[in-house]
Design an enzyme around this catalytic site. Structure first.
Site, PDB file in Angstrom:
ATOM      1  N   ARG A 213      -1.653  -6.144  -7.551  1.00  0.00           N
ATOM      2  CA  ARG A 213      -0.512  -6.961  -7.125  1.00  0.00           C
ATOM      3  C   ARG A 213      -0.165  -8.018  -8.145  1.00  0.00           C
ATOM      4  O   ARG A 213       0.983  -8.390  -8.321  1.00  0.00           O
ATOM      5  CB  ARG A 213      -0.819  -7.647  -5.788  1.00  0.00           C
ATOM      6  CG  ARG A 213      -0.691  -6.740  -4.592  1.00  0.00           C
ATOM      7  CD  ARG A 213      -1.123  -7.446  -3.362  1.00  0.00           C
ATOM      8  NE  ARG A 213      -2.470  -7.935  -3.547  1.00  0.00           N
ATOM      9  CZ  ARG A 213      -3.109  -8.727  -2.706  1.00  0.00           C
ATOM     10  NH1 ARG A 213      -2.522  -9.142  -1.629  1.00  0.00           N
ATOM     11  NH2 ARG A 213      -4.349  -9.118  -2.939  1.00  0.00           N
TER      12      ARG A 213
ATOM     13  N   SER B  41      -2.798  -7.816   3.302  1.00  0.00           N
ATOM     14  CA  SER B  41      -3.143  -7.549   4.706  1.00  0.00           C
ATOM     15  C   SER B  41      -3.498  -8.852   5.422  1.00  0.00           C
ATOM     16  O   SER B  41      -3.110  -9.064   6.574  1.00  0.00           O
ATOM     17  CB  SER B  41      -4.316  -6.579   4.794  1.00  0.00           C
ATOM     18  OG  SER B  41      -3.970  -5.352   4.233  1.00  0.00           O
TER      19      SER B  41
ATOM     20  N   HIS C 281       0.844  -1.205   0.000  1.00  0.00           N
ATOM     21  CA  HIS C 281       0.000   0.000   0.000  1.00  0.00           C
ATOM     22  C   HIS C 281       0.879   1.255   0.000  1.00  0.00           C
ATOM     23  O   HIS C 281       0.607   2.207  -0.726  1.00  0.00           O
ATOM     24  CB  HIS C 281      -0.892   0.033   1.258  1.00  0.00           C
ATOM     25  CG  HIS C 281      -1.910  -1.069   1.326  1.00  0.00           C
ATOM     26  ND1 HIS C 281      -2.126  -1.810   2.468  1.00  0.00           N
ATOM     27  CD2 HIS C 281      -2.776  -1.549   0.408  1.00  0.00           C
ATOM     28  CE1 HIS C 281      -3.093  -2.690   2.240  1.00  0.00           C
ATOM     29  NE2 HIS C 281      -3.499  -2.563   0.997  1.00  0.00           N
TER      30      HIS C 281
ATOM     31  N   LYS D  61     -18.186  -5.536   9.067  1.00  0.00           N
ATOM     32  CA  LYS D  61     -16.938  -6.276   9.315  1.00  0.00           C
ATOM     33  C   LYS D  61     -16.335  -5.859  10.641  1.00  0.00           C
ATOM     34  O   LYS D  61     -16.525  -4.741  11.095  1.00  0.00           O
ATOM     35  CB  LYS D  61     -15.937  -5.998   8.185  1.00  0.00           C
ATOM     36  CG  LYS D  61     -16.188  -6.832   6.954  1.00  0.00           C
ATOM     37  CD  LYS D  61     -14.972  -6.799   6.059  1.00  0.00           C
ATOM     38  CE  LYS D  61     -15.196  -7.678   4.816  1.00  0.00           C
ATOM     39  NZ  LYS D  61     -14.172  -7.430   3.817  1.00  0.00           N
TER      40      LYS D  61
END
Ligand code: PNS
Length: 161
Positions: free
Chosen positions: A90, A128, A17, A41
């Site tokens: 990515r 993450s 990031h 969440k």
């Protein structure tokens, strides 16, 4: 002024990031890292924790600020007057979902253009969720996240004496 919004959950913010933010900061006049607050969440780091950790991790980049938003990304983008949404890629597989998101966002707000930035190849495997997994088993996450975040992860997963 070219303002770009870089949205995400950032739970936690990784070196991948950070590299995207550093690149975006060279391309745009101002970059806002926008943390999604998702009431459905339960993140490891609270919104306030993520705000202060990301602010510390991006302290060295002058034209970067950190904020949070709830609801639709395009509503936030409109609110701050941005035209650009930055997303990191990515690996090729990321493109499939990201392009759908970009098309939906453009359909909702035609002036919001998504710009994809490929992450550094050496960081393509850093996510993450994997970082949390490594940290939860006491592994060393220093190579994958800014130092301030590695410290915060150690504290989160510290076992009581
Ligand atoms: O990097 P992440 O955590 O996968 O980020 C996903 C994010 C925050 C970019 C995306 O979930 C999002 O924008 N959520 C807000 C709701 C929204 O606007 N969704 C897109 C249109 S349905």
């Amino acid at each position: 002024m070219k303002l770009a919004v870089y949205p995400g959950s950032f739970d936690p913010f990784t070196n991948g990031h950070l590299e995207v933010v550093e690149t975006a900061a060279k391309l745009f006049d101002k970059v806002v890292v926008a943390i999604l607050v998702n009431p459905d969440k339960r993140p490891l780091f609270s919104t306030d924790e993520r705000l202060s950790l990301i602010a510390a991790a991006t302290h060295h980049i002058q034209n970067v600020t950190v904020d949070h938003f709830e609801g639709l990304l395009v509503d936030y983008v409109r609110k701050v007057g941005a035209r650009v949404i930055v997303r990191g890629l990515r690996e090729p597989a990321d493109y499939e979902n990201e392009v759908k998101l970009a098309h939906m966002n453009r359909s909702l707000e035609p002036s919001a253009i998504t710009v994809f930035l490929p992450t550094h190849p050496g960081l393509s495997y850093v996510s993450s969720s994997l970082v949390k997994q490594v940290a939860s088993y006491g592994g060393n996450v220093e190579p994958y996240v800014p130092t301030v975040i590695a410290k915060a992860l150690r504290q989160k997963y510290q076992k009581p004496e």
